[in-house]
Design a protein around this motif. Structure first.
Motif, PDB file in Angstrom:
ATOM      1  N   GLU A 140      50.846  92.119  13.429  1.00 46.04           N
ATOM      2  CA  GLU A 140      52.127  92.049  14.167  1.00 46.04           C
ATOM      3  C   GLU A 140      51.934  90.921  15.432  1.00 46.04           C
ATOM      4  O   GLU A 140      52.981  90.147  15.632  1.00 46.04           O
ATOM      5  CB  GLU A 140      52.586  93.083  14.746  1.00 46.04           C
ATOM      6  CG  GLU A 140      53.141  94.349  13.577  1.00 46.04           C
ATOM      7  CD  GLU A 140      53.534  95.479  14.240  1.00 46.04           C
ATOM      8  OE1 GLU A 140      53.302  96.016  15.414  1.00 46.04           O
ATOM      9  OE2 GLU A 140      53.926  96.535  13.423  1.00 46.04           O
ATOM     10  N   GLU A 141      50.769  91.248  16.063  1.00 44.27           N
ATOM     11  CA  GLU A 141      50.521  90.048  17.061  1.00 44.27           C
ATOM     12  C   GLU A 141      50.527  88.792  16.754  1.00 44.27           C
ATOM     13  O   GLU A 141      51.126  87.720  17.461  1.00 44.27           O
ATOM     14  CB  GLU A 141      49.271  90.383  18.075  1.00 44.27           C
ATOM     15  CG  GLU A 141      48.911  89.598  19.066  1.00 44.27           C
ATOM     16  CD  GLU A 141      47.631  90.154  19.643  1.00 44.27           C
ATOM     17  OE1 GLU A 141      47.178  89.433  20.490  1.00 44.27           O
ATOM     18  OE2 GLU A 141      47.109  91.120  19.211  1.00 44.27           O
ATOM     19  N   LEU A 142      49.918  88.388  15.670  1.00 40.10           N
ATOM     20  CA  LEU A 142      49.855  87.099  14.960  1.00 40.10           C
ATOM     21  C   LEU A 142      50.986  86.708  14.574  1.00 40.10           C
ATOM     22  O   LEU A 142      51.513  85.412  14.826  1.00 40.10           O
ATOM     23  CB  LEU A 142      48.871  87.232  13.843  1.00 40.10           C
ATOM     24  CG  LEU A 142      47.497  87.151  14.054  1.00 40.10           C
ATOM     25  CD1 LEU A 142      46.695  87.431  12.821  1.00 40.10           C
ATOM     26  CD2 LEU A 142      46.658  86.243  15.152  1.00 40.10           C
ATOM     27  N   CYS A 143      52.038  87.547  14.073  1.00 39.38           N
ATOM     28  CA  CYS A 143      53.478  87.042  13.669  1.00 39.38           C
ATOM     29  C   CYS A 143      54.192  86.632  15.011  1.00 39.38           C
ATOM     30  O   CYS A 143      55.022  85.681  14.988  1.00 39.38           O
ATOM     31  CB  CYS A 143      54.029  88.441  13.052  1.00 39.38           C
ATOM     32  SG  CYS A 143      53.419  88.798  11.397  1.00 39.38           S
ATOM     33  N   ARG A 144      54.055  87.384  16.051  1.00 38.57           N
ATOM     34  CA  ARG A 144      54.739  86.991  17.413  1.00 38.57           C
ATOM     35  C   ARG A 144      54.304  85.940  18.102  1.00 38.57           C
ATOM     36  O   ARG A 144      55.073  84.833  18.241  1.00 38.57           O
ATOM     37  CB  ARG A 144      54.562  88.149  18.522  1.00 38.57           C
ATOM     38  CG  ARG A 144      55.243  89.243  18.035  1.00 38.57           C
ATOM     39  CD  ARG A 144      55.162  90.317  19.439  1.00 38.57           C
ATOM     40  NE  ARG A 144      53.854  90.774  19.792  1.00 38.57           N
ATOM     41  CZ  ARG A 144      53.213  91.808  19.353  1.00 38.57           C
ATOM     42  NH1 ARG A 144      54.191  92.704  18.346  1.00 38.57           N
ATOM     43  NH2 ARG A 144      51.994  92.077  19.719  1.00 38.57           N
ATOM     44  N   LEU A 145      52.987  85.632  17.857  1.00 39.33           N
ATOM     45  CA  LEU A 145      52.527  84.083  18.032  1.00 39.33           C
ATOM     46  C   LEU A 145      52.966  82.920  17.238  1.00 39.33           C
ATOM     47  O   LEU A 145      53.089  82.072  17.955  1.00 39.33           O
ATOM     48  CB  LEU A 145      50.688  84.243  18.231  1.00 39.33           C
ATOM     49  CG  LEU A 145      50.211  85.274  19.244  1.00 39.33           C
ATOM     50  CD1 LEU A 145      48.603  85.167  19.002  1.00 39.33           C
ATOM     51  CD2 LEU A 145      50.475  84.679  20.600  1.00 39.33           C
ATOM     52  N   ALA A 146      53.123  83.409  16.172  1.00 42.39           N
ATOM     53  CA  ALA A 146      53.489  82.374  15.047  1.00 42.39           C
ATOM     54  C   ALA A 146      54.980  82.029  15.441  1.00 42.39           C
ATOM     55  O   ALA A 146      55.464  80.859  15.352  1.00 42.39           O
ATOM     56  CB  ALA A 146      53.328  82.670  13.710  1.00 42.39           C
ATOM     57  N   ASP A 193      59.056  78.354  18.230  1.00 46.14           N
ATOM     58  CA  ASP A 193      59.882  78.111  19.102  1.00 46.14           C
ATOM     59  C   ASP A 193      59.505  76.585  19.897  1.00 46.14           C
ATOM     60  O   ASP A 193      60.260  76.220  20.238  1.00 46.14           O
ATOM     61  CB  ASP A 193      60.123  79.306  19.814  1.00 46.14           C
ATOM     62  CG  ASP A 193      61.061  80.472  19.263  1.00 46.14           C
ATOM     63  OD1 ASP A 193      61.461  79.935  18.164  1.00 46.14           O
ATOM     64  OD2 ASP A 193      60.719  81.680  19.460  1.00 46.14           O
ATOM     65  N   ASP A 194      58.165  76.537  20.356  1.00 48.63           N
ATOM     66  CA  ASP A 194      57.671  75.678  21.168  1.00 48.63           C
ATOM     67  C   ASP A 194      57.815  74.357  20.329  1.00 48.63           C
ATOM     68  O   ASP A 194      58.343  73.382  20.859  1.00 48.63           O
ATOM     69  CB  ASP A 194      56.300  75.997  21.398  1.00 48.63           C
ATOM     70  CG  ASP A 194      56.101  77.418  22.726  1.00 48.63           C
ATOM     71  OD1 ASP A 194      57.105  77.419  23.094  1.00 48.63           O
ATOM     72  OD2 ASP A 194      54.978  77.756  22.522  1.00 48.63           O
ATOM     73  N   THR A 195      57.513  74.540  19.027  1.00 54.21           N
ATOM     74  CA  THR A 195      57.611  73.109  18.357  1.00 54.21           C
ATOM     75  C   THR A 195      59.162  72.739  18.262  1.00 54.21           C
ATOM     76  O   THR A 195      59.353  71.512  18.442  1.00 54.21           O
ATOM     77  CB  THR A 195      56.928  73.443  16.901  1.00 54.21           C
ATOM     78  OG1 THR A 195      55.798  74.063  16.818  1.00 54.21           O
ATOM     79  CG2 THR A 195      57.203  72.198  15.992  1.00 54.21           C
TER      80      THR A 195
END
Length: 252
Positions: free
Chosen positions: A135-141, A146-148
């Motif tokens: 879940e944490e990796l999904c949030r980071l992705a 969004d940044d991209t």
């Protein structure tokens, strides 16, 4: 002696590894038969006769057979290892009280169940940690995505601004080119440099020498100069007007 000892050993194997699937030949029945019909001490003595036999002693010391005749090959090294391993199991099975096997199985099963429960809990904790990590990796992705997108939008805006600046620069270039041509038409622009009115150098020895005429420009009055060169003043005024307009456009 060795034959009776081997027979006792076989009966002990039947007792120790009995699965209790036949009603008349369960462990309790064999244990009762041994203790009542044979006798506990007699059974143990017959079993010990095997390990006290000379053939057993000689075979247990030599992994490779070294016998000179067939009588010395009664037992071998592998049988001695098997006998030593199973002798203790047979004695424990013989000393077990009736019904004690079931209680031991129950305790063993309970221990096994506890170990399995502990393993399951450990796997659950590990699964929970991995789920949280996913879940944490999904949030980071999602944050990276969004940044991209934001960076792409900013880049697109910068490209648009760059194109607008290029267009404005081209318009200014065209405008300056039109002014340059206009100045060339009026004779103000020559060799890429505008003609600037040069101030006249002060006259040296302005005082006329005796017998010489004064300079024409000083001899004439301003009114006479204007009457004599009427076109020159209009041209210079028009030239100054164009120069001031050109400078104002450059400043803009």
């Amino acid at each position: 002696e060795i034959v009776s000892g081997l027979s006792t050993f076989i009966m002990g194997i039947c007792l120790a590894f009995n699965p209790d699937t036949v009603d008349n030949f369960k462990k309790d029945s064999l244990r009762h038969l041994i203790t009542k019909r044979i006798g506990f001490e007699t059974f143990v003595d017959k079993l010990n006769d095997v390990s006290r036999n000379e053939s057993y002693t000689r075979a247990s010391k030599h992994p490779q057979p070294t016998a000179q005749d067939s009588n010395s090959l009664l037992l071998d090294y592998e049988f001695c290892k098997l006998f030593k391993m199973l002798e203790g199991m047979i004695m424990r099975a013989l000393n077990t009280l009736p019904g004690q096997d079931d209680s031991e199985k129950l305790v063993t099963n309970q221990k096994l169940i506890e170990e399995l429960n502990a393993t399951v809990d450990s796997l659950k904790n590990e699964l929970s940690e991995k789920t949280n990590r996913i879940e944490e990796l999904c949030r980071l992705a999602n944050d990276f995505r969004d940044d991209t997108d934001r960076i792409k939008t900013e880049l697109f805006k910068l490209q648009e601004n760059h194109m607008l600046l290029i267009q404005a620069y081209q318009l200014k270039e065209n405008e300056l080119e039109s002014y340059r041509r206009l100045l060339e038409m009026h004779g103000i622009w020559q060799n890429e440099n505008p003609i600037v009115n040069q101030q006249q150098e002060p006259m040296v020895n302005a005082t006329p020498v005796a017998g010489e005429l004064p300079p024409i420009a000083e001899a004439l009055s301003p009114l006479q100069q204007q009457q004599q060169y009427p076109h020159e003043d209009g041209t210079m005024a028009h030239q100054r007007t164009l120069e001031e307009s050109f400078r104002n456009d450059l400043n803009v």
